[in-house]
Scaffold this motif. Structure first.
Motif, mmCIF file in Angstrom:
data_model
loop_
_atom_site.group_PDB
_atom_site.id
_atom_site.type_symbol
_atom_site.label_atom_id
_atom_site.label_comp_id
_atom_site.label_asym_id
_atom_site.label_seq_id
_atom_site.Cartn_x
_atom_site.Cartn_y
_atom_site.Cartn_z
ATOM 1 N N VAL A 73 9.100 15.609 1.517
ATOM 2 C CA VAL A 73 8.033 14.952 1.926
ATOM 3 C C VAL A 73 7.982 14.543 3.241
ATOM 4 O O VAL A 73 8.840 14.023 4.015
ATOM 5 N N LEU A 74 6.704 14.791 3.916
ATOM 6 C CA LEU A 74 6.424 14.303 5.006
ATOM 7 C C LEU A 74 5.597 13.089 5.297
ATOM 8 O O LEU A 74 4.249 13.273 4.571
ATOM 9 N N ASP A 75 5.656 12.166 5.695
ATOM 10 C CA ASP A 75 5.006 10.824 6.001
ATOM 11 C C ASP A 75 4.361 10.994 7.455
ATOM 12 O O ASP A 75 5.364 10.755 8.435
ATOM 13 N N VAL A 76 3.219 11.033 7.789
ATOM 14 C CA VAL A 76 2.340 11.280 8.892
ATOM 15 C C VAL A 76 2.055 9.944 9.333
ATOM 16 O O VAL A 76 1.217 8.959 8.686
ATOM 17 N N ALA A 77 2.369 9.587 10.784
ATOM 18 C CA ALA A 77 1.896 8.135 11.262
ATOM 19 C C ALA A 77 2.567 7.236 10.393
ATOM 20 O O ALA A 77 1.743 6.360 9.727
ATOM 21 N N ALA A 78 4.127 7.202 10.051
ATOM 22 C CA ALA A 78 4.536 6.418 8.939
ATOM 23 C C ALA A 78 4.670 5.111 9.493
ATOM 24 O O ALA A 78 5.147 4.223 8.587
ATOM 25 N N GLY A 79 4.640 4.792 10.688
ATOM 26 C CA GLY A 79 4.878 3.257 11.294
ATOM 27 C C GLY A 79 6.534 2.946 11.087
ATOM 28 O O GLY A 79 7.312 3.455 11.365
ATOM 29 N N THR A 80 6.362 1.878 10.210
ATOM 30 C CA THR A 80 7.657 1.231 9.986
ATOM 31 C C THR A 80 8.196 1.663 8.290
ATOM 32 O O THR A 80 9.152 1.032 8.045
ATOM 33 N N GLY A 81 7.491 2.509 7.762
ATOM 34 C CA GLY A 81 7.872 3.336 6.532
ATOM 35 C C GLY A 81 7.390 2.819 5.228
ATOM 36 O O GLY A 81 8.335 2.803 4.385
ATOM 37 N N ASN A 82 6.353 2.100 5.100
ATOM 38 C CA ASN A 82 6.069 1.325 4.087
ATOM 39 C C ASN A 82 5.707 2.438 2.909
ATOM 40 O O ASN A 82 5.761 2.121 1.692
ATOM 41 N N ALA A 83 5.374 3.621 3.184
ATOM 42 C CA ALA A 83 5.240 4.889 2.090
ATOM 43 C C ALA A 83 6.523 5.572 2.248
ATOM 44 O O ALA A 83 6.971 6.282 1.082
ATOM 45 N N ALA A 84 7.188 6.025 3.246
ATOM 46 C CA ALA A 84 8.172 6.847 3.460
ATOM 47 C C ALA A 84 9.345 6.377 2.690
ATOM 48 O O ALA A 84 10.240 6.967 2.001
ATOM 49 N N ILE A 85 9.754 4.904 2.887
ATOM 50 C CA ILE A 85 10.696 4.266 2.215
ATOM 51 C C ILE A 85 10.935 4.556 0.633
ATOM 52 O O ILE A 85 11.679 4.899 -0.130
ATOM 53 N N LEU A 132 0.722 -1.204 -0.062
ATOM 54 C CA LEU A 132 0.049 -0.154 0.081
ATOM 55 C C LEU A 132 0.866 1.230 -0.108
ATOM 56 O O LEU A 132 0.516 2.289 -0.644
ATOM 57 N N GLY A 133 2.060 1.195 0.417
ATOM 58 C CA GLY A 133 2.878 2.511 0.498
ATOM 59 C C GLY A 133 3.432 2.913 -0.795
ATOM 60 O O GLY A 133 2.983 4.176 -1.137
ATOM 61 N N PRO A 134 4.000 1.956 -1.719
ATOM 62 C CA PRO A 134 4.384 2.361 -3.038
ATOM 63 C C PRO A 134 3.184 2.813 -3.727
ATOM 64 O O PRO A 134 3.198 3.672 -4.534
ATOM 65 N N ARG A 135 1.975 2.252 -3.426
ATOM 66 C CA ARG A 135 0.727 2.583 -4.167
ATOM 67 C C ARG A 135 0.305 4.110 -3.792
ATOM 68 O O ARG A 135 -0.032 4.914 -4.706
ATOM 69 N N LEU A 136 0.407 4.493 -2.467
ATOM 70 C CA LEU A 136 0.212 5.744 -2.306
ATOM 71 C C LEU A 136 1.378 6.734 -2.822
ATOM 72 O O LEU A 136 0.960 7.965 -3.189
ATOM 73 N N VAL A 137 2.555 6.393 -2.736
ATOM 74 C CA VAL A 137 3.427 7.187 -3.223
ATOM 75 C C VAL A 137 3.297 7.578 -4.702
ATOM 76 O O VAL A 137 3.652 8.779 -5.209
#
Length: 277
Positions: free
Chosen positions: A56-68, A40-45
């Motif tokens: 880029v700010l990732d809010v409530a990033a957890g373990t980074g599935n969108a941030a990374i 889901l992270g890459p899909r949002l990115v």
């Protein structure tokens, strides 16, 4: 726009956030994120169109599935979360992917960043769990520059995870005053209302992620009861009542059984993207 700097963060709010932090630190959310929802992270990115050089700010990033994935596109990424206990797994994930980003403990409802600091503010199944939706939405807008982009991916109320929260509701404590149910972030009109006229170029789509880890509803129930903070919290709340525990277990097992088809589930989510005016 709500001016969050004028909102008093009282002892009750601090206690609520401490409870949320402990909930998400319980169980094994890093394993769950890796096992079930990492795509889901890459899909949002992709949806929010992160570009090389974007702040880029990732809010409530957890373990980074969108941030990374955002960092791997060449963006300058800050990953923030109320629960820094998740950052250890996030660091390991980033190292394995050879991604460079900054990790900052932060409350989604009172972000420690300047106005207009980012080109993109996003959240993948994260900001939806901040209890006060208007505050969280206002903060996403505040930290994003005019012309910048906001992207939020959330479970829908009618999708599988939304139905799971509905199944747990009779066994859970009432929401605190002013708090709203997390799956409302998966309702397009609710999100439109949260942001109001502060955004334009809105795009909202419903999609699903295929989850093929569970062969039975009981496997699903046992996994979530040991890995997922919100489910663990509900189980703990009813642990001293055998009858209610059995009823909760039965409800979650039945939910899983009803959702499994051809050895897999389809979990629905909403992707909402927009441009800040």
């Amino acid at each position: 726009m709500t001016d969050l700097h004028t909102i008093a963060i009282d002892d009750e709010d601090k206690a609520l956030k401490a409870k949320h932090r402990a909930m998400w630190a319980s169980g094994d959310y890093p394993a769950l994120a890796s096992d079930l929802i990492w795509p889901l992270g890459p899909r949002l990115v992709q949806a929010v169109d992160v570009r090389r050089g974007d702040r880029v700010l990732d809010v409530a990033a957890g373990t980074g599935n969108a941030a990374i994935p955002a960092a791997l596109r060449g963006a300058i990424v800050t990953a923030s979360d109320l629960t820094p206990e998740l950052f250890g797994a996030g660091h390991r994930n980033a190292q394995e992917a050879r991604a460079t980003l900054e990790w900052v403990p932060a409350d989604a409802e009172a972000l420690p960043f300047d106005d207009d600091a980012f080109d993109v503010a996003m959240s993948c199944i994260g900001v939806m769990f901040a209890p006060h939706h208007e505050r969280a939405a206002a903060e996403l807008v505040r930290v994003t520059r005019p012309g910048g982009r906001i992207g939020v991916l959330s479970w829908t109320p009618t999708g599988f995870i939304g139905r799971m929260f509905a199944a747990m509701k009779p066994f859970n404590a009432p929401l605190p005053a002013g708090a709203q149910p997390a799956p409302l972030w998966g309702d397009e009109q609710h999100v439109r209302d949260l942001f109001g006229d502060r955004i334009t170029d809105i795009r909202a789509t419903r999609e699903t992620v295929r989850v093929d880890r569970f062969a039975t509803g009981e496997e699903f129930r046992a996994y979530f009861a040991s890995h997922y903070g919100p489910t663990i919290a509900v189980c703990n709340r009813n642990a001293d009542d055998a009858e209610r525990t059995a009823a909760l277990d039965s409800a979650l097992t039945a939910l899983g059984d009803a959702a499994i088809s051809d050895h897999a589930m389809e979990w629905e989510y909403l992707i909402f993207t927009a441009t800040v005016r």
